[in-house]
Design an enzyme around this catalytic site. Sequence first.
Site: not given
Lengths: 296, 296, 296, 296
Positions: D138, D167
Amino acid sequence: MSEPITGIVGYPVTPFVPDDPSTVNVEVLHQLIDRMIDAGVDAIAPLGSTGESAYLDHDEWVMVATESIRNVAARVPTVVGVSDVTTAGAVERARVAESLGATALMATPVSYWPLTEEEVRVHFTAIAAAVTVPLMAYNNPATTGIDMSPEFLVRLVAAVPNITMVKESSGDIGRMRRLRELSEGSLPYFNGRNPLALQAFDAGAAGWCTAAACLVPHRVVAFHRAVVAGDAACATECFAQMEPLLELIVSRGLPTTVKSGLRSIGIDAGDPRRPLLPLGAAEAARLAGLIAACER
Amino acid sequence: MSEPITGIVGYPVTPFVPDDPSTVNVEVLHQLIDRMIDAGVDAIAPLGSTGESAYLDHDEWVMVATESIRNVAARVPTVVGVSDVTTAGAVERARVAESLGATALMATPVSYWPLTEEEVRVHFTAIAAAVTVPLMAYNNPATTGIDMSPEFLVRLVAAVPNITMVKESSGDIGRMRRLRELSEGSLPYFNGRNPLALQAFDAGAAGWCTAAACLVPHRVVAFHRAVVAGDAACATECFAQMEPLLELIVSRGLPTTVKSGLRSIGIDAGDPRRPLLPLGAAEAARLAGLIAACER
Amino acid sequence: MSEPITGIVGYPVTPFVPDDPSTVNVEVLHQLIDRMIDAGVDAIAPLGSTGESAYLDHDEWVMVATESIRNVAARVPTVVGVSDVTTAGAVERARVAESLGATALMATPVSYWPLTEEEVRVHFTAIAAAVTVPLMAYNNPATTGIDMSPEFLVRLVAAVPNITMVKESSGDIGRMRRLRELSEGSLPYFNGRNPLALQAFDAGAAGWCTAAACLVPHRVVAFHRAVVAGDAACATECFAQMEPLLELIVSRGLPTTVKSGLRSIGIDAGDPRRPLLPLGAAEAARLAGLIAACER
Amino acid sequence: MSEPITGIVGYPVTPFVPDDPSTVNVEVLHQLIDRMIDAGVDAIAPLGSTGESAYLDHDEWVMVATESIRNVAARVPTVVGVSDVTTAGAVERARVAESLGATALMATPVSYWPLTEEEVRVHFTAIAAAVTVPLMAYNNPATTGIDMSPEFLVRLVAAVPNITMVKESSGDIGRMRRLRELSEGSLPYFNGRNPLALQAFDAGAAGWCTAAACLVPHRVVAFHRAVVAGDAACATECFAQMEPLLELIVSRGLPTTVKSGLRSIGIDAGDPRRPLLPLGAAEAARLAGLIAACER
């Protein structure tokens, strides 16, 4: 509904790194568990009295529970000790253990202040209510200072649906007969007092909860198979060979004696955490000899 | 070298927020300490058995130690309980308590597994070696399951320079006489068994460690002043008035009874942390009556 | 009221045991502190950014605070870093540090989510309100992601009685001039950006907060003495000798570079805790050379 | 091998008890999760940035992970955030989350000191190596201060078998196109920047990780279904209705805005933990209006 747990329930010590009892040794934990399962034990019970759970902090407890259940990997049932000095702590451990995949839980009331029966009842009820897996109520007055009578235990089991097993370590074999009578044979009880294992099976015990499986797993399993097969002569002989070893390991705390014995067979699980001290040299030598004798 | 500690050592409970026994109530802790000091107690002992220290986590322990010592603010000596289930934990607590300004420390051996005398000795020696302030060795077999004999205690005090005081809660008044004999009068010992306070002073105790000071501080102090003044009649009468109260508070764990009693005089220190349960209504009413009777 | 803090504020790293960055090395911590005090630093600041306080758990923080303050033993002031990701945590640390005997505290806003000025203000106000010792507000946008302007800082100091010092590590020397103007010279500010130390003293800084004192304490102290003596030539030359070292240590996180440098002079403070990695061999060699050059 | 995760990944806040942000509210956590699943979200992601995981201690983290996975009960995949400021902590969380039954894990590098690419690489590699479930890397430079380039991320995914998803919350839609190019379309990437959700799906995103699903779950799901159905007009219109809400919730930290919004629809998830402050009245009213408008 899973199969009921019976037979030999093996209790791993919680290994620490050599010379550093502040750090759990995950590799040796895996080794101990594998060794017991390979020898044929029927279940693994991490974080019991033998697992020094009373001396671990919550983070360590979570780590040992996680690693034990991962490593057992459903080869046999896992019975996770969730005892804690506060009810909130035991409830939290129970929920975590269930979520991690524990087959069943085990708890004994540990408290600095003595507890009334009502306090013990409310404590167990709260733990059981937090989960759906079965809970084993464990009576060990010598370490907890709290003695739960057969009458109390049978009432507790009747009142709480998922308290379904009892473990008895009081050392009074009459308690088991009383549990059988009071429950009309419906309550499985386990023996936790090593030198009474043979008598306990005679008294109808469903199993034997034992740290001796760390040291002489094949012998413990062979004994139980003889019991199951109804071969009384073989069971008696097999047990007689182990008996001096079983007497010695309970002469001190199990973490102390079992860790000493493990070292004698080449498994370094470290020392117990202080205030517990390692076994002295003379006793360690005697223990090593008894283990070696058992494996002959 | 500071003055030796003598007289009434008041033990505050650790108050929790009403309906939330997971949160320490710092304000009420201050209130309890102030009330005892204002009444004239000679020392304050936070984090003892009464302070539910066995049920607090390390963060809470640090917070209660910090707040207690801050609030006492050197008006009287502070004797901080540093017991922990591991030696490493007790050592760490000892160092923190000393650094926070504790006058002296107190420890009792708590362990899940029973300890040998050697294990107890090594445990106490490690705690004492970590600090320079005096340490009080506390014997309370009813809660710890470990009984330290007068002989052991006198040897311990002789061997470790800063173990300088003993607290005896075994309930056997003969132990105190034995401590006096063995130490040839050089070892200060404190009574921790409330109903024996009068006998203990007769047997030469240096002081009385008591949670009763939370409930009836003036009465406790007045009793001790009569003792010090040599006014046996007054001391006896004063003690007789307290005796039923003292018997009642030790009939259950002190956190349970003292918190119940405090509520009856308008101080809400919350409930004890589970598995400890609050006192039932009937006993609470009886306790309230005995407290009121004492204050008359 | 104690003397104001000025001059060289030395920041110890938090040493870990060799090959075990999970365990604080208390002995080496004492060694580092003694070395800086012996060389003549004016204050010691444990548990700052350099002290890896962001990577310690609460128990470790309490232990390092306890050991640092004990070891400084009031030879110089101790300025304890109390930053925490939650306000409640920073408040608790502040109270503990004050109780342990910290002379002053230091805090920087650390937060996963960016904070508004109001959030920063409420955070600092809560910390300051919990204690009576002075608090130094620390601006270090490169590590915290939060930049406090001189205007904000001066308003904060005006509003909160015991926020009495500012530490500036933004790297913008103009900020210091602005702090002086806005506070009309009444606010002591400290430089935290090592390569700007000389310029900062020119801009009126009250002191220099520096981890370089771990590596070349005599050089850092000599530089400051030249500054105080008004010997500009000496200060400039002294600083010029250190400048390449100062540039190098801030090219990576200070725990990484300072621990590498310490190893080159025979002090094993372990490696920084991961994700921080030790310095690579080439940079370590260059750093060792620059330290050696400074000590010539 | 389980189905790949796609679509709407709903991020619950971690609810606290009203007026007591020190206590997690497990009931409301269950309520939030149920509400999102009932509305049709494709996965649940507890303990992300929105879940205030950076502000929870380890015990709380374990508890929220346990309760979230129990409550999701495999109705949809659970993607558990395991970020921690130390690598050891993130590894431990990863192992616990996997053992608790997490479908996948998510981690972002959080560190007080900036990290080099090598430090980030070693950190992620250690987390991934500790488990067998997939890990989502992420990137959120606005909160972590660490920006991972598409080039770095694609190399990381290529090097570590179970890092299988990315992400992106940098807010640069070009990064997604670059991820697609560099991975030749083989790497699933998720959008984490709410106002870019429509553009991100156009740029090939596999899903949208969003806390907006706490507030307007039906709307978020309806939007995604339009996207999947290829109904661009409907998707655009649906998104346009949400857009002001999405802009507002990211104008402050998501725990702050989402908890405020939840209160406006009758779900009291408490306030965010300080230093985060609740939303002011004016913004709260505007937010309530935008939520109400979305639900029309």
